[in-house]
Scaffold this active site. Structure first.
Site, mmCIF file in Angstrom:
data_model
loop_
_atom_site.group_PDB
_atom_site.id
_atom_site.type_symbol
_atom_site.label_atom_id
_atom_site.label_comp_id
_atom_site.label_asym_id
_atom_site.label_seq_id
_atom_site.Cartn_x
_atom_site.Cartn_y
_atom_site.Cartn_z
ATOM 1 N N GLY A 90 0.809 -1.215 0.000
ATOM 2 C CA GLY A 90 0.000 0.000 0.000
ATOM 3 C C GLY A 90 0.841 1.262 0.000
ATOM 4 N N ARG A 118 -7.234 -3.065 -4.243
ATOM 5 C CA ARG A 118 -6.959 -2.084 -3.188
ATOM 6 C C ARG A 118 -7.267 -0.677 -3.702
ATOM 7 N NH1 ARG A 118 -1.919 -3.048 0.618
ATOM 8 N NH2 ARG A 118 -3.374 -1.905 1.936
ATOM 9 N N SER A 174 -5.649 6.036 5.742
ATOM 10 C CA SER A 174 -4.838 7.202 6.092
ATOM 11 C C SER A 174 -3.721 7.414 5.084
ATOM 12 C CB SER A 174 -4.234 7.019 7.486
ATOM 13 O OG SER A 174 -3.295 5.956 7.500
ATOM 14 N N GLU A 330 -4.029 -1.599 12.311
ATOM 15 C CA GLU A 330 -3.157 -2.598 11.696
ATOM 16 C C GLU A 330 -2.836 -3.757 12.638
ATOM 17 O OE1 GLU A 330 1.244 -0.654 12.456
ATOM 18 O OE2 GLU A 330 0.187 -0.194 10.603
ATOM 19 N N HIS A 357 -7.646 -3.544 3.031
ATOM 20 C CA HIS A 357 -6.217 -3.834 3.203
ATOM 21 C C HIS A 357 -5.801 -4.961 2.248
ATOM 22 C CE1 HIS A 357 -4.813 -1.633 7.032
ATOM 23 N NE2 HIS A 357 -5.817 -0.974 6.477
ATOM 24 N N ARG A 361 -9.794 -7.843 5.730
ATOM 25 C CA ARG A 361 -9.362 -8.486 6.973
ATOM 26 C C ARG A 361 -10.527 -8.801 7.906
ATOM 27 N NH1 ARG A 361 -3.767 -5.129 8.142
ATOM 28 N NH2 ARG A 361 -2.470 -6.376 6.735
ATOM 29 N N ARG A 405 -0.468 -10.283 8.037
ATOM 30 C CA ARG A 405 -1.030 -10.231 9.382
ATOM 31 C C ARG A 405 -2.030 -11.361 9.635
ATOM 32 N NH1 ARG A 405 1.683 -6.158 11.450
ATOM 33 N NH2 ARG A 405 1.947 -4.237 10.251
#
Length: 448
Positions: A90, A118, A174, A330, A357, A361, A405
């Site tokens: 990203g 994305r 962000s 995150e 993301h 997620r 993640r």
């Protein structure tokens, strides 16, 4: 599985967020910058590859690969006529297009197939408001696309140039705001950037960008609610962009979450050295969150973050109830792993943006928690995780969705749930060069 309570020390590699911001700012400067402790992962290697495409030299120290010397183009103009490959990063797909504003020709951007999902549109809308032309090859607002820089926009624009203004909706990430703030550093004119949307996720990441710009000689201020309608506005003051000659990168505090969180799940103590006394990283909130779960958390004078717990089997780890995680979304997967094993319920709020993301997620976490016998459901802005008791949970092959993640989330579950296997754990290379090695070391350091 963990053989017993842990008693481990884990050294965490450098921050991805800081590493990629420093790489961008070093490229925007006029003199070489040496970055020490730079994270070497797929994301940062993609960033260096992107910068090299634009004519920036990134020289890796042969004796220590985490030391990289970045030399911007002598002309101050980036090389056009190139294709920048973003992978699934990203920060690459949302930060590097701003550099293409200062290229001498069109720059094409492409990435992994999964990256086509994305969202990119708000940052590209902002660049169009600065005069860039965007040609999409597929769905508007997504990769792949070609950015043609405005002919009137140059890196050496006079400081007296007229002020510019941009308005976007950054509710989805962000990084849209951060990418435009970084791009504005070379405008040579004041810029006003306004977020006009329902939600602004991960404000600490934006504050990190502001602090890094400040360290580079660019002034940025932020004001909330100037219109009285929930908007947020940033004012960028022009200056000469230049990081110090040598910059040391902090450890990635968000990447510490699976390891420190392991102390709550398996029990025992896990220590992470070099934890900063203060930081702009959202992961700096992690110790507070782990304390809220019931852990004993302390930082020693020499910077060792220590987390101790009796573990989930003891019932000492409780859920968070209704919890606002908007400041550090995150680390939601790591907190979700703890919550799925805790003795009471957790509702994580303020993380709707996680649907955009590396994968969705929220959907992925619900799928994997229910796959092993847990209770979870999506909320409008987050996730509900119910307490079901460890005896209800069972081993399964857990999917990672090419998301680093989600891989660490599954590894955490496997600490106490027998039979958990993780597909494509190599996806953790995105931000942790050797997660399997660090995880094996963690487990080997069990208390005797």
């Amino acid at each position: 599985m963990a053989a017993g309570p842990l008693d481990a020390i884990v050294e965490i590699p450098g921050s991805k967020s800081l590493s990629n911001r420093y790489l961008i700012l070093a490229a925007l400067g006029s003199r070489p910058v040496t970055l020490v402790g730079l994270l070497r992962s797929r994301d940062t290697d993609l960033m260096m590859g992107a910068l090299r495409s634009l004519g920036v030299e990134c020289d890796v120290d042969p004796a220590k690969s985490t030391t990289v010397r970045v030399t911007p183009p002598a002309s101050g103009t980036f090389r056009g006529g190139q294709t920048v490959y973003c992978g699934l990063a990203g920060t690459v797909m949302r930060f590097v297009p701003g550099l293409a504003l200062y290229a001498d020709g069109p720059v094409r951007f492409d990435g992994d197939t999964q990256a086509y999902e994305r969202p990119m549109k708000p940052v590209l809308d902002g660049l169009e408001q600065l005069g860039a032309r965007i040609e999409y090859e597929g769905e508007p607002g997504f990769l792949p696309f070609t950015l043609t820089p405005p002919t009137a926009l140059t890196a050496d624009a006079p400081a007296s140039a007229p002020a510019r203004s941009i308005t976007i909706d950054s509710s989805g990430s962000s990084q849209f705001v951060s990418g435009l703030l970084l791009a504005a550093a070379r405008l040579g004119a004041p810029l006003t950037l306004t977020h006009d949307g329902a939600h602004l996720p991960s404000l600490p990441h934006i504050r990190m960008t502001m602090a890094d710009l400040g360290a580079s000689g660019i002034g940025v201020t932020m004001a909330q609610g100037e219109r009285g309608d929930g908007t947020v506005t940033w004012h960028v003051t022009p200056g000469d962009v230049q990081l110090p000659e040598r910059v040391v990168v902090e450890p990635d505090l968000s990447n510490a979450a699976p390891f420190l969180g392991a102390a709550l799940i398996a029990g025992g103590t896990v220590r992470v050295p070099n934890w900063p006394a203060s930081t702009t990283q959202p992961g700096g909130l992690l110790p507070e969150y782990l304390h809220d779960f019931g852990a004993d958390v302390r930082r020693t004078d020499d910077g060792v973050m220590t987390v101790t717990s009796d573990g989930v089997r003891s019932g000492a780890v409780h859920g968070l109830g209704s919890f606002d995680l908007s400041a550090a979304g995150e680390i939601a997967p790591s907190l979700a792993a703890i919550a799925a094993l805790a003795s009471s319920d957790t509702d994580l709020h303020g993380i709707a943006h996680l649907r955009g993301h590396e994968t969705n997620r929220l959907k992925a976490l619900v799928t994997e928690i229910t796959r092993i016998g847990g209770e979870a459901e999506e909320l409008d802005d987050g996730l509900h995780i119910g307490a079901v008791g460890l005896d209800r949970l069972h081993g399964e092959v857990m999917e990672t969705y090419a998301d680093h993640r989600m891989a660490t989330f599954a590894a955490m579950i496997g600490l106490v749930v027998s039979g958990v296997r993780v597909t494509n754990v190599a996806t953790t290379r995105k931000t942790i060069p050797d997660f399997p090695g660090l995880w094996a070391s963690l487990l080997a350091q069990s208390a005797h």
